[in-house]
Design a protein around this motif. Structure first.
Motif, PDB file in Angstrom:
ATOM      1  N   PRO A  77       0.904  -1.045  -0.077  1.00 13.32           N
ATOM      2  CA  PRO A  77      -0.076  -0.029  -0.192  1.00 13.32           C
ATOM      3  C   PRO A  77       0.704   1.210   0.112  1.00 13.32           C
ATOM      4  N   LYS A 123       0.523   4.049   1.519  1.00 15.48           N
ATOM      5  CA  LYS A 123       0.960   4.741   2.512  1.00 15.48           C
ATOM      6  C   LYS A 123       2.146   4.354   3.294  1.00 15.48           C
ATOM      7  N   GLU A 179      -4.080  -1.622  10.131  1.00 17.94           N
ATOM      8  CA  GLU A 179      -4.609  -0.626   8.888  1.00 17.94           C
ATOM      9  C   GLU A 179      -3.771  -1.147   7.593  1.00 17.94           C
ATOM     10  N   SER A 238      -5.477  -2.155   4.314  1.00 22.07           N
ATOM     11  CA  SER A 238      -5.083  -1.695   2.926  1.00 22.07           C
ATOM     12  C   SER A 238      -4.451  -2.845   1.858  1.00 22.07           C
ATOM     13  N   GLN A 286      -6.479  -3.477  -1.739  1.00 23.94           N
ATOM     14  CA  GLN A 286      -5.581  -3.126  -2.867  1.00 23.94           C
ATOM     15  C   GLN A 286      -5.822  -4.674  -3.724  1.00 23.94           C
TER      16      GLN A 286
END
Length: 210
Positions: free
Chosen positions: A127, A129, A189, A193, A197
């Motif tokens: 991800p 982030k 988290e 994610s 995805q």
């Protein structure tokens, strides 16, 4: 966890990684490190199925070390463009542009870049982030610097227990900061994610029939 080792060869790292797995480490997605041969060999053997991300900071240094001095600033900027690419496909396009532009003026650097491309872009599979945090080993490098700074004050440890107390105290302090302050990496988290995805990748594009 930390452990004392007498060498940084593949066997030493394999023993350390094996002890981590014995303590419950599993389902490793990605491992980030420099390209130390013993370390890389141990990662590939102990964490089969995971991705190995070569530290981009170390890789950039390797590239710039074999670049003509006058080209170093601009190649450094182009490498940053490659690292910031949103997808592997875009990164590949940037790579090809860089190779075309500098193959004649910095051949050694371009050969190294081309050979290392897959290793430095594994992070693009996780991800967005978390990419900047996991594309280098900077965080462990800073921790090692702090340990060395404290170790230089003592200079010589009288026994293993004194060494363990010092390093253990530094790591406990860091763990408390990560636990009570801003969470460096929220695994819950992260997995959410990754699931999002994966679901997006499974969606087939709409077919248009003329």
């Amino acid at each position: 966890m930390f452990a004392r080792g007498f060498s940084a060869d593949s066997l030493g790292w394999r023993n350390f990684f094996s002890s981590l797995k014995d303590r419950g480490l599993s389902n490793v997605d990605i491992v980030v490190s420099d390209s130390h041969k013993g370390l890389k060999s141990a990662i590939l053997k102990e964490f089969q199925g995971s991705s190995w991300q070569r530290c981009q900071t170390h890789f950039s240094r390797n590239i710039l070390d074999v670049c003509p001095t006058r080209l170093q600033p601009e190649i450094k900027n182009r490498l940053r463009e490659l690292y910031d690419a949103p997808t592997t496909e875009v990164a590949r396009t940037v790579l090809n542009d860089i190779l075309d532009e500098y193959s004649n003026t910095a051949p050694k650097a371009m050969e190294l870049l081309d050979a290392g491309f897959d290793d430095i872009t594994q992070v693009l599979n996780i991800p967005i982030k978390y990419r900047k945090r996991l594309r280098t080993s900077n965080i462990i490098e800073r921790l090692n610097q702090e340990i060395r700074r404290r170790e230089r004050v003592i200079r010589i440890f009288p026994n293993d227990e004194s060494m363990n107390r010092l390093i253990g105290a530094i790591l406990i302090d860091l763990d408390e900061k990560w636990s009570s302050g801003i969470i460096w990496l929220d695994m819950h988290e992260y997995h959410e994610s990754k699931q999002d995805q994966a679901e997006l990748q499974q969606v087939e594009p709409t077919k248009v029939v003329a």
